[in-house]
Design an enzyme around this catalytic site. Structure first.
Site, PDB file in Angstrom:
ATOM      1  N   HIS A   1      -2.735  -6.781   3.500  1.00 43.24           N
ATOM      2  CA  HIS A   1      -1.655  -6.784   4.477  1.00 43.24           C
ATOM      3  C   HIS A   1      -1.771  -5.531   5.342  1.00 43.24           C
ATOM      4  O   HIS A   1      -2.516  -4.604   5.020  1.00 43.24           O
ATOM      5  CB  HIS A   1      -0.283  -6.818   3.775  1.00 43.24           C
ATOM      6  CG  HIS A   1      -0.025  -5.650   2.896  1.00 43.24           C
ATOM      7  ND1 HIS A   1      -0.111  -5.710   1.525  1.00 43.24           N
ATOM      8  CD2 HIS A   1       0.294  -4.377   3.188  1.00 43.24           C
ATOM      9  CE1 HIS A   1       0.153  -4.528   1.017  1.00 43.24           C
ATOM     10  NE2 HIS A   1       0.392  -3.696   2.008  1.00 43.24           N
TER      11      HIS A   1
HETATM   12  C1  T46 Z   1       0.876  -0.918   0.359  1.00 44.56           C
HETATM   13  C2  T46 Z   1      -0.016  -0.867  -0.830  1.00 44.56           C
HETATM   14  C3  T46 Z   1      -0.811   0.400  -0.904  1.00 44.56           C
HETATM   15  C4  T46 Z   1       9.191  -4.006  -4.022  1.00 44.56           C
HETATM   16  O1  T46 Z   1      10.140  -4.701  -4.420  1.00 44.56           O
HETATM   17  N1  T46 Z   1       9.398  -2.726  -3.625  1.00 44.56           N
HETATM   18  C5  T46 Z   1       8.392  -1.911  -3.190  1.00 44.56           C
HETATM   19  O2  T46 Z   1       8.645  -0.746  -2.832  1.00 44.56           O
HETATM   20  C6  T46 Z   1       7.054  -2.447  -3.144  1.00 44.56           C
HETATM   21  C7  T46 Z   1       5.899  -1.588  -2.655  1.00 44.56           C
HETATM   22  C8  T46 Z   1       6.858  -3.744  -3.552  1.00 44.56           C
HETATM   23  N2  T46 Z   1       7.906  -4.494  -3.986  1.00 44.56           N
HETATM   24  C9  T46 Z   1       7.643  -5.868  -4.452  1.00 44.56           C
HETATM   25  C10 T46 Z   1       7.122  -6.832  -3.398  1.00 44.56           C
HETATM   26  C11 T46 Z   1       6.253  -7.770  -4.198  1.00 44.56           C
HETATM   27  O3  T46 Z   1       7.077  -8.797  -4.728  1.00 44.56           O
HETATM   28  O4  T46 Z   1       6.625  -5.793  -5.449  1.00 44.56           O
HETATM   29  C12 T46 Z   1       5.771  -6.915  -5.363  1.00 44.56           C
HETATM   30  C13 T46 Z   1       4.329  -6.452  -5.201  1.00 44.56           C
HETATM   31  O5  T46 Z   1       4.146  -5.893  -3.897  1.00 44.56           O
HETATM   32  P1  T46 Z   1       2.820  -6.092  -3.046  1.00 44.56           P
HETATM   33  O6  T46 Z   1       2.211  -7.393  -3.384  1.00 44.56           O
HETATM   34  O7  T46 Z   1       3.138  -5.823  -1.605  1.00 44.56           O
HETATM   35  O8  T46 Z   1       1.915  -4.902  -3.642  1.00 44.56           O
HETATM   36  P2  T46 Z   1       0.493  -4.417  -3.131  1.00 44.56           P
HETATM   37  O9  T46 Z   1      -0.097  -3.632  -4.244  1.00 44.56           O
HETATM   38  O10 T46 Z   1      -0.314  -5.526  -2.578  1.00 44.56           O
HETATM   39  O11 T46 Z   1       0.818  -3.416  -1.903  1.00 44.56           O
HETATM   40  C14 T46 Z   1       1.530  -2.218  -2.128  1.00 44.56           C
HETATM   41  C15 T46 Z   1       2.616  -2.037  -1.063  1.00 44.56           C
HETATM   42  O12 T46 Z   1       3.437  -3.213  -1.039  1.00 44.56           O
HETATM   43  C16 T46 Z   1       2.061  -1.814   0.313  1.00 44.56           C
HETATM   44  O13 T46 Z   1       3.081  -1.329   1.167  1.00 44.56           O
HETATM   45  O14 T46 Z   1       0.553  -0.366   1.405  1.00 44.56           O
HETATM   46  O15 T46 Z   1       0.648  -1.103  -2.083  1.00 44.56           O
END
Ligand code: T46
Length: 137
Positions: free
Chosen positions: A54
């Site tokens: 993303h």
């Molecule tokens: C990024 C990279 C480096 C939350 O509820 N609160 C939060 O602060 C975050 C970061 C995520 N979430 C929830 C949203 C999803 O349901 O946790 C779940 C996993 O998030 P995501 O799939 O976006 O995680 P990554 O590891 O793909 O990405 C994360 C960050 O979301 C993103 O901003 O830059 O780490």
């Protein structure tokens, strides 16, 4: 609101070390280039897993592997760069329209991320074609 142009930078943080060990301090608007609103960390990432895929429209973030290491693939729409994030004094600053993919998490990896805004799914671009459209606006 217009999205923020994508930019990233690798930073080396000052380490304060003595015979007892090391210490790294993170201070908003000093060595962290924004006001900190949120801190989250990724840990226990299963072997072979890739995360990210993303970009953000506005978010500014600083990522540090406080344990272990992982790989970031950063893409600004015209150039891709692969970065190994390793070492408690190494930080990766990212802002705006940067597509990111994280991989090769070591089993001991704890990836800590500081952000300048609360979690907001509306700031995410989770489709690569949509990301390219934002770049060309
Ligand atoms: C990024 C990279 C480096 C939350 O509820 N609160 C939060 O602060 C975050 C970061 C995520 N979430 C929830 C949203 C999803 O349901 O946790 C779940 C996993 O998030 P995501 O799939 O976006 O995680 P990554 O590891 O793909 O990405 C994360 C960050 O979301 C993103 O901003 O830059 O780490």
């Amino acid at each position: 609101m217009l999205a923020l142009a994508g930019r990233h930078e690798c930073l080396t943080l000052n380490t304060i070390a003595d015979v007892r060990g090391g210490l790294v301090a993170l201070e908003a608007l000093h060595n962290v280039p924004f006001e900190i609103k949120r801190v989250y960390y990724l840990f226990d990432t299963a072997k072979g897993v890739k995360r990210g895929f993303h970009a953000h429209k506005q978010l500014k973030q600083l990522a540090i592997c406080v344990s272990g290491s992982c790989q970031f693939l950063l893409d600004n729409g015209s150039q891709k760069e692969s970065i190994t994030l390793e070492g408690v004094d190494k930080a990766l600053y990212m802002e705006g329209l940067i597509w990111r993919e994280m991989s090769e998490f070591t089993s001991d990896c704890v990836l800590m991320v500081l952000a300048n805004a609360y979690y907001d799914e509306a700031d995410y671009i989770r489709n690569y074609q949509t990301f390219l459209e934002f770049i060309s606006r």
